[in-house]
Design a protein around this motif. Sequence first.
Motif, short mmCIF file in Angstrom:
data_model
loop_
_atom_site.label_atom_id
_atom_site.label_comp_id
_atom_site.label_asym_id
_atom_site.label_seq_id
_atom_site.Cartn_x
_atom_site.Cartn_y
_atom_site.Cartn_z
N ASN A 307 30.48 45.61 37.30
CA ASN A 307 31.91 45.18 37.42
C ASN A 307 32.37 45.70 38.59
N LEU A 308 33.67 45.46 38.91
CA LEU A 308 34.35 45.69 40.24
C LEU A 308 34.32 47.18 40.48
N ASN A 321 27.29 32.47 29.70
CA ASN A 321 27.08 30.72 29.52
C ASN A 321 27.93 30.25 30.81
N THR A 322 29.23 30.66 31.13
CA THR A 322 30.05 30.02 32.25
C THR A 322 29.29 30.36 33.28
N TYR A 431 29.32 39.63 38.54
CA TYR A 431 30.45 39.71 38.00
C TYR A 431 31.78 38.99 39.08
N GLN A 432 31.45 39.19 40.46
CA GLN A 432 32.40 38.55 41.31
C GLN A 432 32.17 37.06 41.40
N TYR A 433 30.98 36.63 41.08
CA TYR A 433 30.68 35.29 40.83
C TYR A 433 31.47 34.53 39.81
N LEU A 434 31.64 35.51 38.88
CA LEU A 434 32.30 34.76 37.44
C LEU A 434 33.67 34.85 37.93
N ILE A 435 34.20 35.88 38.42
CA ILE A 435 35.75 35.74 39.06
C ILE A 435 36.07 34.68 39.76
N ASP A 436 35.11 34.30 40.81
CA ASP A 436 35.28 32.94 41.53
C ASP A 436 35.39 31.71 40.76
N ILE A 437 34.61 31.82 39.58
CA ILE A 437 34.58 30.54 38.73
C ILE A 437 36.18 30.42 38.07
N TYR A 438 36.61 31.66 37.64
CA TYR A 438 37.71 31.78 36.98
C TYR A 438 38.98 31.43 37.93
N VAL A 540 42.02 32.91 24.64
CA VAL A 540 43.41 32.70 25.57
C VAL A 540 43.12 32.47 27.16
N LYS A 541 44.01 31.83 27.76
CA LYS A 541 44.00 31.64 29.03
C LYS A 541 45.09 31.74 30.18
N GLN A 542 44.81 32.09 31.34
CA GLN A 542 46.00 32.06 32.33
C GLN A 542 45.22 31.46 33.69
N SER A 543 46.11 31.39 34.50
CA SER A 543 45.46 30.99 35.92
C SER A 543 45.29 32.51 36.75
N ILE A 544 44.52 32.46 37.65
CA ILE A 544 44.42 33.79 38.71
C ILE A 544 44.09 33.34 39.95
N THR A 545 44.42 34.16 41.15
CA THR A 545 44.22 33.93 42.35
C THR A 545 43.34 34.78 43.22
N SER A 546 43.18 36.00 42.49
CA SER A 546 42.41 37.22 43.20
C SER A 546 41.73 38.04 42.28
N GLU A 547 40.93 38.77 42.87
CA GLU A 547 40.19 39.74 42.08
C GLU A 547 41.25 40.88 41.33
N GLN A 548 42.16 41.27 42.27
CA GLN A 548 43.41 42.11 41.79
C GLN A 548 43.98 41.47 40.82
N ASP A 549 44.31 40.11 40.88
CA ASP A 549 45.02 39.52 39.93
C ASP A 549 44.28 39.33 38.49
N PHE A 550 42.95 39.10 38.52
CA PHE A 550 41.94 39.20 37.52
C PHE A 550 42.26 40.52 36.73
#
Length: 571
Positions: A307-308, A321-322, A431-438, A540-550
Amino acid sequence: MTSLDKAKLWLEESFDAETRKEVQRLMDDNPSELDDAFYKNLEFGTGGMRGIMGVGTNRLNKYTLGQATQGLANYLHQQFSNEQIKVAIAYDVRHNSKEFGKLVADVLTANGISVLLFKEHRPTPELSFTVRNKQCKAGIVLTASHNPPEYNGYKVYWNDGAQIVAPQDYGIIAEVEKVQFHQIKFDGNDDLIEWIGPEQDDVYIDACIENSLYQNEGREDLNIVFTSIHGTTYTTVPKALAKAGFTKVDFVSEQMVPSGNFPTVDSPNPEEPAALSMALDLAKYTQADIVIGTDPDGDRLGIAVRNLQGDMQLLNGNQTNTILTYYILDQWNKQAKMTGKEFIGSTIVTSDIFFEIAKRFGVECKVGLTGFKWIGKMIREAEGTQKFICGGEESFGFMTGDFVRDKDSCGSILLACEVAAWCKANARTVYQYLIDIYKELGLYNEGLLNIVKKGKDGADQIHRMMMDFRLSPPKTLAGSPVEKIKDFENQTCRMLSENQVLEMNDIPKSNVLIYYTADGTKVCIRPSGTEPKIKFYFSVKQSITSEQDFKHKLADLDNKIQEIKKDLKLL
């Protein structure tokens, strides 16, 4: 007929001496266990059956297996009356699996049906592959997946390599229900058995490599830890990784030994973090980039990545799967393989992020009931008109391509290792690849709660819980109004904000409820079809813009799931 009356029938001469002795013991010493063993018949459901091993109509044993196989044999003769019938049989590491495999083979050969029988344990997806590869009319695998050691099971596949669905399932069930125990033909003909060995592994592994890998960047530099958790993949995954060029692989040696006792874990389920604890410990020593474990019959996989903070973290099934789905579609897109006639498969309890991924790459996302047999059905129905790319469900199952018609850990492991190698070669982590998708598609966070209710009383409690959730649904969840309720048993969709009830005929009936709220929250409730559990799936869901936001928003979404559990009175 009472449980005692049914048990007395098992004292007749048509049952063997060992069975009669055990039934008598239960009658004399353990009336409660006798009642549980005989109060109902172990149901041959729409995919097969699974249960505790032992004597009785509600147990998995020589006679309930024989009854199921005799019914299947009768149905096969009806469907292929003028053709040679051949059935492939595999089995996992569970107690009695090998013996049950030969018993099932004997019943089939006693009915004049040829059998391809694996000599030793093999994963379920290899059985699915073999059915098509060897042009069989059906396949059978003896497995209870990740259930506790006292369980075993019996799963049936049709000639397309997928688990049985309508009309075959109901046709087989009807024939099974006609069979009386004294009608079972147990005296097999070994001349009709062809034994399958490691040579079939090579054919299957070659197909996994061909269908799961896209590019070769960084394979030799990826540090992998793998465990079969005492299951069947010790026969295939090490060989597949080596053949694909992944050379830095460490194995949890204690767990590479097949055992139906699963001695090093409480549960041989890669969904449970504890099942991968030994692999995670080894990863600390080897500085692994990825940890992978499989369940006993080798169709599910659990994955942990850094992870980060640099610590190993187990991904849930939706996250795995994502990553795999996005990567495959991105590769197809880069290689100009898209024609506009492709689709991916998912299930009603799986994350809705797969609709977003499909939209991103211009493919269709088809959704079915829980279980890969419904994805297999999608593939069969689309043959000749659409191309299946990949599919997955939240319960740690994934498949790439249609060479296997069930979830397949071997091909999925190769793909996951390719993604991890590619990320490492490009100074990124999975993990960073997953966050990029999010960041691109929205942060989806899922949770699962299993409530175990064993025995007859437990089944009654689960039934009452489902009734209560149907009759008294919540008005809000975590402060957001419930706007839509899908009831797959009644095949209705209640649009609460519009005071409207719509019919749903595109998916078969099933005892499943889904609540949807105004802010995109989704809660699914269903009794397990294979274990004494009622399952709650939260998304549940939200929008994010950065790793810190994640980091912050993931914590917010975790808290939101806890709020939802309180609203449903589950905490």
